[in-house]
Design a protein around this motif. Structure first.
Motif, PDB file in Angstrom:
ATOM      1  N   VAL A   1       5.791   9.151 -12.348  1.00  0.00           N
ATOM      2  CA  VAL A   1       4.754   8.604 -12.032  1.00  0.00           C
ATOM      3  C   VAL A   1       4.261   8.135 -10.237  1.00  0.00           C
ATOM      4  CG1 VAL A   1       2.992   6.534 -12.418  1.00  0.00           C
ATOM      5  CG2 VAL A   1       4.424   8.002 -13.839  1.00  0.00           C
ATOM      6  N   LEU A   2       3.731   8.522  -9.590  1.00  0.00           N
ATOM      7  CA  LEU A   2       3.161   8.086  -8.661  1.00  0.00           C
ATOM      8  C   LEU A   2       2.422   6.842  -8.650  1.00  0.00           C
ATOM      9  CD1 LEU A   2       2.826   7.880  -5.312  1.00  0.00           C
ATOM     10  CD2 LEU A   2       0.956   9.521  -5.958  1.00  0.00           C
ATOM     11  N   LYS A   3       2.628   5.537  -8.114  1.00  0.00           N
ATOM     12  CA  LYS A   3       1.985   4.506  -8.496  1.00  0.00           C
ATOM     13  C   LYS A   3       1.573   3.375  -7.020  1.00  0.00           C
ATOM     14  CE  LYS A   3       5.738   3.078 -11.586  1.00  0.00           C
ATOM     15  NZ  LYS A   3       6.943   1.343 -11.884  1.00  0.00           N
ATOM     16  N   ILE A   4       0.402   3.890  -6.995  1.00  0.00           N
ATOM     17  CA  ILE A   4      -0.151   3.562  -6.078  1.00  0.00           C
ATOM     18  C   ILE A   4      -0.459   1.849  -6.146  1.00  0.00           C
ATOM     19  CG2 ILE A   4      -2.209   3.512  -3.984  1.00  0.00           C
ATOM     20  CD1 ILE A   4      -2.322   7.019  -4.774  1.00  0.00           C
ATOM     21  N   ASN A   5      -0.188   0.992  -6.035  1.00  0.00           N
ATOM     22  CA  ASN A   5      -1.042  -0.326  -5.954  1.00  0.00           C
ATOM     23  C   ASN A   5      -2.225  -0.970  -5.145  1.00  0.00           C
ATOM     24  OD1 ASN A   5       1.143  -1.192  -8.064  1.00  0.00           O
ATOM     25  ND2 ASN A   5       2.767  -0.273  -6.280  1.00  0.00           N
ATOM     26  N   GLU A   6      -2.902  -0.814  -6.104  1.00  0.00           N
ATOM     27  CA  GLU A   6      -4.403  -2.061  -4.249  1.00  0.00           C
ATOM     28  C   GLU A   6      -4.380  -3.085  -4.638  1.00  0.00           C
ATOM     29  OE1 GLU A   6      -9.134  -1.399  -4.554  1.00  0.00           O
ATOM     30  OE2 GLU A   6      -7.432  -0.381  -6.011  1.00  0.00           O
ATOM     31  N   LEU A   7      -4.283  -4.329  -3.242  1.00  0.00           N
ATOM     32  CA  LEU A   7      -3.704  -5.380  -3.489  1.00  0.00           C
ATOM     33  C   LEU A   7      -5.092  -6.008  -2.725  1.00  0.00           C
ATOM     34  CD1 LEU A   7       0.545  -5.278  -2.385  1.00  0.00           C
ATOM     35  CD2 LEU A   7      -1.002  -5.319  -5.008  1.00  0.00           C
ATOM     36  N   VAL A   8      -5.511  -7.012  -2.801  1.00  0.00           N
ATOM     37  CA  VAL A   8      -6.566  -7.629  -2.492  1.00  0.00           C
ATOM     38  C   VAL A   8      -6.139  -8.353  -0.860  1.00  0.00           C
ATOM     39  CG1 VAL A   8      -8.008  -9.731  -2.741  1.00  0.00           C
ATOM     40  CG2 VAL A   8      -7.690  -7.486  -4.325  1.00  0.00           C
ATOM     41  N   GLU A   9      -5.150  -9.144  -0.917  1.00  0.00           N
ATOM     42  CA  GLU A   9      -4.206  -9.457   0.044  1.00  0.00           C
ATOM     43  C   GLU A   9      -3.697  -8.678   0.347  1.00  0.00           C
ATOM     44  OE1 GLU A   9      -0.760 -13.120   0.882  1.00  0.00           O
ATOM     45  OE2 GLU A   9      -0.909 -12.285  -1.405  1.00  0.00           O
ATOM     46  N   PRO A  10      -3.701  -9.013   2.032  1.00  0.00           N
ATOM     47  CA  PRO A  10      -3.815  -8.389   3.100  1.00  0.00           C
ATOM     48  C   PRO A  10      -2.177  -7.893   3.782  1.00  0.00           C
ATOM     49  CG  PRO A  10      -4.907  -9.522   3.886  1.00  0.00           C
ATOM     50  CD  PRO A  10      -4.380 -10.063   2.610  1.00  0.00           C
ATOM     51  N   ILE A  11      -1.637  -6.545   3.261  1.00  0.00           N
ATOM     52  CA  ILE A  11      -0.236  -6.517   3.533  1.00  0.00           C
ATOM     53  C   ILE A  11       0.096  -6.407   4.674  1.00  0.00           C
ATOM     54  CG2 ILE A  11       0.895  -4.595   2.651  1.00  0.00           C
ATOM     55  CD1 ILE A  11      -1.070  -3.107   1.508  1.00  0.00           C
ATOM     56  N   PRO A  12       1.127  -7.056   4.990  1.00  0.00           N
ATOM     57  CA  PRO A  12       2.284  -7.486   6.704  1.00  0.00           C
ATOM     58  C   PRO A  12       2.655  -6.657   6.879  1.00  0.00           C
ATOM     59  CG  PRO A  12       3.790  -8.626   4.847  1.00  0.00           C
ATOM     60  CD  PRO A  12       2.075  -8.373   3.638  1.00  0.00           C
ATOM     61  N   ASP A  13       2.330  -6.633   7.911  1.00  0.00           N
ATOM     62  CA  ASP A  13       3.080  -5.503   9.286  1.00  0.00           C
ATOM     63  C   ASP A  13       4.215  -5.739   9.484  1.00  0.00           C
ATOM     64  OD1 ASP A  13       3.078  -3.385  10.532  1.00  0.00           O
ATOM     65  OD2 ASP A  13       2.150  -3.958  12.391  1.00  0.00           O
ATOM     66  N   ARG A  14       4.911  -4.401   8.810  1.00  0.00           N
ATOM     67  CA  ARG A  14       6.618  -5.127   8.563  1.00  0.00           C
ATOM     68  C   ARG A  14       6.811  -3.645   8.355  1.00  0.00           C
ATOM     69  NH1 ARG A  14       7.228  -9.898   5.005  1.00  0.00           N
ATOM     70  NH2 ARG A  14       5.789 -10.883   6.526  1.00  0.00           N
ATOM     71  N   PRO A  15       8.382  -3.887   9.030  1.00  0.00           N
ATOM     72  CA  PRO A  15       8.776  -2.671   9.140  1.00  0.00           C
ATOM     73  C   PRO A  15       9.050  -1.601   8.071  1.00  0.00           C
ATOM     74  CG  PRO A  15      10.316  -4.098  10.210  1.00  0.00           C
ATOM     75  CD  PRO A  15       8.684  -4.741   9.736  1.00  0.00           C
ATOM     76  N   ARG A  16       9.259   0.037   7.556  1.00  0.00           N
ATOM     77  CA  ARG A  16       9.338   0.787   6.337  1.00  0.00           C
ATOM     78  C   ARG A  16      10.377   0.491   6.058  1.00  0.00           C
ATOM     79  NH1 ARG A  16       4.614   4.315   5.747  1.00  0.00           N
ATOM     80  NH2 ARG A  16       3.457   3.771   7.428  1.00  0.00           N
ATOM     81  N   SER A  17      10.305   0.737   4.657  1.00  0.00           N
ATOM     82  CA  SER A  17      11.839   1.058   3.766  1.00  0.00           C
ATOM     83  C   SER A  17      12.823   2.024   4.024  1.00  0.00           C
ATOM     84  CB  SER A  17      11.589   0.585   2.540  1.00  0.00           C
ATOM     85  OG  SER A  17      11.122   2.566   1.740  1.00  0.00           O
ATOM     86  N   GLY A  18      13.568   2.426   3.202  1.00  0.00           N
ATOM     87  CA  GLY A  18      14.961   3.219   3.590  1.00  0.00           C
ATOM     88  C   GLY A  18      13.877   4.577   3.018  1.00  0.00           C
ATOM     89  N   TYR A  19      13.280   4.413   1.867  1.00  0.00           N
ATOM     90  CA  TYR A  19      12.634   5.515   0.938  1.00  0.00           C
ATOM     91  C   TYR A  19      11.578   5.987   2.567  1.00  0.00           C
ATOM     92  CZ  TYR A  19      14.033   3.127  -2.851  1.00  0.00           C
ATOM     93  OH  TYR A  19      15.182   2.412  -3.020  1.00  0.00           O
ATOM     94  N   ARG A  20      12.152   6.867   2.932  1.00  0.00           N
ATOM     95  CA  ARG A  20      10.939   7.984   3.729  1.00  0.00           C
ATOM     96  C   ARG A  20      10.813   9.459   3.017  1.00  0.00           C
ATOM     97  NH1 ARG A  20      13.984   7.395   8.995  1.00  0.00           N
ATOM     98  NH2 ARG A  20      14.261   5.051   8.926  1.00  0.00           N
ATOM     99  N   GLU A  21      10.614   9.696   2.057  1.00  0.00           N
ATOM    100  CA  GLU A  21      10.028  10.896   1.895  1.00  0.00           C
ATOM    101  C   GLU A  21      10.247  11.303   0.474  1.00  0.00           C
ATOM    102  OE1 GLU A  21       9.508  15.929   3.928  1.00  0.00           O
ATOM    103  OE2 GLU A  21      11.649  14.141   3.156  1.00  0.00           O
ATOM    104  N   LEU A  22       8.541  12.010  -0.250  1.00  0.00           N
ATOM    105  CA  LEU A  22       8.779  12.809  -1.294  1.00  0.00           C
ATOM    106  C   LEU A  22       8.668  13.753  -1.479  1.00  0.00           C
ATOM    107  CD1 LEU A  22       8.471  12.393  -4.634  1.00  0.00           C
ATOM    108  CD2 LEU A  22       6.093  11.884  -4.362  1.00  0.00           C
ATOM    109  N   LEU A  23       9.345  14.749  -2.134  1.00  0.00           N
ATOM    110  CA  LEU A  23       9.548  16.099  -2.417  1.00  0.00           C
ATOM    111  C   LEU A  23       8.917  16.306  -3.134  1.00  0.00           C
ATOM    112  CD1 LEU A  23      12.172  15.367  -0.905  1.00  0.00           C
ATOM    113  CD2 LEU A  23      12.152  17.449   0.057  1.00  0.00           C
ATOM    114  N   ILE A  24       7.944  17.730  -3.466  1.00  0.00           N
ATOM    115  CA  ILE A  24       7.537  17.555  -4.621  1.00  0.00           C
ATOM    116  C   ILE A  24       7.681  19.659  -5.235  1.00  0.00           C
ATOM    117  CG2 ILE A  24       4.979  17.799  -6.325  1.00  0.00           C
ATOM    118  CD1 ILE A  24       4.163  15.715  -4.860  1.00  0.00           C
TER     119      ILE A  24
END
Length: 337
Positions: A158-181
């Motif tokens: 499942v690809l989960k696209i989480n739509e948030l009302v609260e603004p998403i903070p500008d933070r460094p990205r996680s270690g998850y770098r890439e999805l391969l299909i």
């Protein structure tokens, strides 16, 4: 981690000659009730630790990367009497004892991983993932006030696209770098990024052993993550993919590679790939096991209405991992005692 699907058999060797104790995984037939955890290897010599995967490679002829000549000599020297004395039937019989099941198995309800990220602007993302990548929309799941999850079928994940009302903070990205299909008949790999910079690569089926999806993870310490994925999550290690180690979650391939810019304390908040999900039968049991084997707690188990019981744990770099006991898969959200 061998998942509940008709690809594998799991078993264990529990007594090793002299000072070697290993857990050997035999994966040629299926047991639908669970998986065998990777076992912590013990030292055969101060110079080297012989891992369960190395022993497993010797037993069933799996292609693994040997760490050195000493390990090969140790395995050859000690495995012959064990191999002759312990039959596959006796291993399977031992595996089915109640104590073995209690201590060694992580029971997963789905033989693959899900992946998710947040957004404040969902429409361009839906256009990209549905139109350009071609993922079928499954359904919209209300999570809580101010959060809705747009769920897409990702070849059984499942690809989960989480739509948030609260603004998403500008933070460094996680270690998850890439999805391969994986794509049947694709002549070469095609790398793209979605409107928010999430990297996705379509690859010919079979690339890095990927039959459905792969997830690339950048880490600071590959050895620490190898211990975590084998001991805490019980994933068997696959063949190397260039500089990356691979771990097999059913038909999902995790490609883990050391990188200088990997985060030291990845957070859940921020844009980009943020978490992966394992669907399990017993969240509380699996959550406790991860914590006992080096994982960090992010969120204790909690029941979300009649939909799911979930928890969150973190790997050595702080990347978030969701454990989900989903009623539509497991049939029950009951906490077993």
């Amino acid at each position: 981690m061998v998942l509940a699907a008709p690809e594998f058999v799991e078993a264990e060797l529990v007594e090793m000659f002299r000072q070697i104790e290993v857990a050997a995984e035999l994966q040629h037939r299926v047991f639908a009730d669970g998986v065998m955890r990777g076992q912590k290897c013990t030292k055969a010599d101060a110079r080297h630790e012989v891992s369960p995967e190395e022993i497993y490679g010797y037993i069933v002829g799996r292609q693994v990367t040997w760490p050195g000549r000493f390990a090969q000599r140790a395995v050859r020297r000690h495995m012959s009497p064990i191999r002759n004395a312990v039959s596959a039937e006796s291993i399977v019989a031992q595996r089915n004892t109640p104590q073995f099941l209690e201590d060694r198995l992580m029971r997963l309800a789905k033989p693959r991983i899900d992946i998710g990220f947040p957004t404040n602007d969902v429409q361009p993302l839906l256009a990209f993932w549905q139109g350009q990548i071609g993922l079928p929309f499954d359904h919209l799941l209300p999570i809580r006030k101010g959060q809705k999850q747009h769920r897409h079928d990702l070849l059984g994940s499942v690809l989960k696209i989480n739509e948030l009302v609260e603004p998403i903070p500008d933070r460094p990205r996680s270690g998850y770098r890439e999805l391969l299909i994986a794509r049947e008949g694709l002549p070469s790999s095609q790398t793209m990024t979605d409107p928010e910079g999430n990297r996705v690569t379509l690859v010919p089926k079979g690339t890095f052993g990927i039959a459905r999806i792969g997830i690339r993870l950048a880490v600071r310490d590959l050895a620490a993550h190898r211990r975590f994925y084998i001991e805490a999550l019980g994933l068997p290690e696959g063949p190397r993919a260039g500089e990356a180690a691979t771990f097999l979650a059913g038909d999902t391939v995790l490609l883990v590679e050391q990188a200088a810019d990997a985060p030291s304390d990845a957070g859940m908040e921020g844009k980009g790939w943020r978490y992966i999900t394992f669907q399990v039968f017993e969240v509380d049991r699996e959550h406790a096991h991860v914590l006992q084997h080096g994982g960090r707690e992010a969120r204790a188990p909690v029941t979300l209405g009649t939909t799911a019981r979930i928890s969150m744990v973190r790997d050595p770099d702080g990347n978030w991992i969701e454990l989900s006991q989903r009623a539509s898969i497991t049939g029950s959200l009951a906490v077993k005692t």
